[in-house]
Enzyme design. Structure first.
Site, PDB file in Angstrom:
ATOM      1  N   GLY A  14      40.702  -6.887  50.231  1.00  0.00           N
ATOM      2  CA  GLY A  14      40.382  -7.797  49.141  1.00  0.00           C
ATOM      3  C   GLY A  14      41.585  -8.620  48.765  1.00  0.00           C
ATOM      4  O   GLY A  14      42.728  -8.238  49.046  1.00  0.00           O
TER       5      GLY A  14
ATOM      6  N   GLN B  76      46.848 -13.613  43.332  1.00  0.00           N
ATOM      7  CA  GLN B  76      47.755 -13.029  44.325  1.00  0.00           C
ATOM      8  C   GLN B  76      48.372 -14.078  45.245  1.00  0.00           C
ATOM      9  O   GLN B  76      49.376 -13.820  45.907  1.00  0.00           O
ATOM     10  CB  GLN B  76      47.026 -11.985  45.179  1.00  0.00           C
ATOM     11  CG  GLN B  76      46.717 -10.709  44.411  1.00  0.00           C
ATOM     12  CD  GLN B  76      46.065  -9.697  45.320  1.00  0.00           C
ATOM     13  OE1 GLN B  76      44.874  -9.756  45.579  1.00  0.00           O
ATOM     14  NE2 GLN B  76      46.849  -8.758  45.823  1.00  0.00           N
TER      15      GLN B  76
ATOM     16  N   CYS C 292      47.485  -2.199  47.334  1.00  0.00           N
ATOM     17  CA  CYS C 292      47.360  -3.588  46.902  1.00  0.00           C
ATOM     18  C   CYS C 292      48.303  -4.437  47.746  1.00  0.00           C
ATOM     19  O   CYS C 292      49.449  -4.033  47.964  1.00  0.00           O
ATOM     20  CB  CYS C 292      47.726  -3.705  45.423  1.00  0.00           C
ATOM     21  SG  CYS C 292      47.613  -5.387  44.788  1.00  0.00           S
ATOM     22  N   LEU C 293      47.821  -5.574  48.211  1.00  0.00           N
ATOM     23  CA  LEU C 293      48.662  -6.433  49.051  1.00  0.00           C
ATOM     24  C   LEU C 293      49.874  -6.946  48.278  1.00  0.00           C
ATOM     25  O   LEU C 293      50.866  -7.345  48.879  1.00  0.00           O
ATOM     26  CB  LEU C 293      47.843  -7.607  49.607  1.00  0.00           C
ATOM     27  CG  LEU C 293      46.737  -7.229  50.602  1.00  0.00           C
ATOM     28  CD1 LEU C 293      45.953  -8.464  51.024  1.00  0.00           C
ATOM     29  CD2 LEU C 293      47.300  -6.512  51.826  1.00  0.00           C
TER      30      LEU C 293
ATOM     31  N   HIS D  76      38.825  -3.528  41.613  1.00  0.00           N
ATOM     32  CA  HIS D  76      40.259  -3.784  41.791  1.00  0.00           C
ATOM     33  C   HIS D  76      40.536  -5.302  41.762  1.00  0.00           C
ATOM     34  O   HIS D  76      41.439  -5.769  41.065  1.00  0.00           O
ATOM     35  CB  HIS D  76      40.701  -3.161  43.128  1.00  0.00           C
ATOM     36  CG  HIS D  76      42.123  -3.424  43.523  1.00  0.00           C
ATOM     37  ND1 HIS D  76      43.036  -2.422  43.735  1.00  0.00           N
ATOM     38  CD2 HIS D  76      42.795  -4.584  43.768  1.00  0.00           C
ATOM     39  CE1 HIS D  76      44.205  -2.956  44.084  1.00  0.00           C
ATOM     40  NE2 HIS D  76      44.080  -4.265  44.110  1.00  0.00           N
ATOM     41  N   GLU D  77      39.727  -6.056  42.511  1.00  0.00           N
ATOM     42  CA  GLU D  77      39.947  -7.506  42.592  1.00  0.00           C
ATOM     43  C   GLU D  77      39.610  -8.187  41.265  1.00  0.00           C
ATOM     44  O   GLU D  77      40.293  -9.109  40.843  1.00  0.00           O
ATOM     45  CB  GLU D  77      39.120  -8.123  43.733  1.00  0.00           C
ATOM     46  CG  GLU D  77      39.446  -7.584  45.125  1.00  0.00           C
ATOM     47  CD  GLU D  77      40.931  -7.574  45.450  1.00  0.00           C
ATOM     48  OE1 GLU D  77      41.658  -8.478  44.995  1.00  0.00           O
ATOM     49  OE2 GLU D  77      41.378  -6.636  46.134  1.00  0.00           O
TER      50      GLU D  77
ATOM     51  N   HIS E  62      42.432  -8.137  38.917  1.00  0.00           N
ATOM     52  CA  HIS E  62      43.481  -9.130  39.177  1.00  0.00           C
ATOM     53  C   HIS E  62      43.218 -10.414  38.389  1.00  0.00           C
ATOM     54  O   HIS E  62      44.163 -11.102  37.997  1.00  0.00           O
ATOM     55  CB  HIS E  62      43.525  -9.486  40.673  1.00  0.00           C
ATOM     56  CG  HIS E  62      44.372  -8.573  41.508  1.00  0.00           C
ATOM     57  ND1 HIS E  62      45.704  -8.353  41.250  1.00  0.00           N
ATOM     58  CD2 HIS E  62      44.079  -7.835  42.613  1.00  0.00           C
ATOM     59  CE1 HIS E  62      46.193  -7.519  42.161  1.00  0.00           C
ATOM     60  NE2 HIS E  62      45.226  -7.175  43.001  1.00  0.00           N
TER      61      HIS E  62
HETATM   62 ZN   LIG Z   1      45.408  -5.840  44.550  1.00  0.00          ZN
END
Ligand SMILES: [Zn+2]
Length: 183
Positions: free
Chosen positions: A46, A51, A97-98, A139-140, A143
């Protein structure tokens, strides 16, 4: 399509609330495609607008194909999403998480959610998801409101580095570093 640069958790943009998408058109399609490409390239499941420094309410998600789950194995683009229902049942599961590379943690999430959004062409959609995809969506979605998965973890035992070669002390130190980001 282009791969965009993923911001690290310390970037203030990851702590801001993203704004609603108002214009649907070729620019948005290009953004969505770039986000999918960036997510694939980073081997993520995701990616949310903030991000990559885009402060708009958009995220993409794709989980590996699961048997009997037609929602898996393909990319989803969610624009102006709203979680309208959540199961009472919660489930603890692993997340990364990226924007926080190398770290994973155990996060308690609703087992299922119902989410309303618009597609990249502006069409309204409503989806009921459970399990891992529901986790990724939550999660997304976080953000978009400047929330990171580490914010849900208060027990340091539930956050660890992927390469477990590090000294314990070092782990605690970096955890504190991440904690200071969440203040
Ligand atoms: Zn993340």
């Amino acid at each position: 399509m282009a791969v965009r640069k993923i911001l690290y958790a310390s970037d203030p943009k990851l702590r801001q609330k993203a704004k609603k998408v108002k214009v649907f058109g070729p620019q948005l399609k290009k953004l969505a495609n770039d986000m999918i490409e960036t997510m694939h390239e980073a081997n993520g499941v995701g990616l949310a607008g903030p991000q990559i420094g885009v402060m708009q309410r958009i995220f993409v998600a794709e989980i590996p194909e699961e048997e009997d789950n037609p929602l898996s194995g393909k990319p989803w683009v969610m624009i102006n999403p709203e979680i309208v229902k959540r199961t009472v049942e919660m489930e603890e599961g692993q997340e990364g998480c990226l924007s926080i590379p190398g770290w994973v943690g155990l996060v308690n999430r609703h087992y299922g959610v119902e989410i309303k959004a618009r597609t990249v062409s502006g069409k309204p959609i409503k989806m009921k998801v459970t399990g891992f995809l529901a986790r990724v969506f939550q999660h997304e979605y976080d953000h978009l409101d400047g929330i990171l998965f580490v914010d849900h973890i208060s027990d340091p035992e539930k956050l660890w580095r992927l390469d477990a070669e590090e000294e314990d002390d070092d782990d605690v130190y970096v955890f504190e570093e991440i904690e200071s980001l969440t203040a």
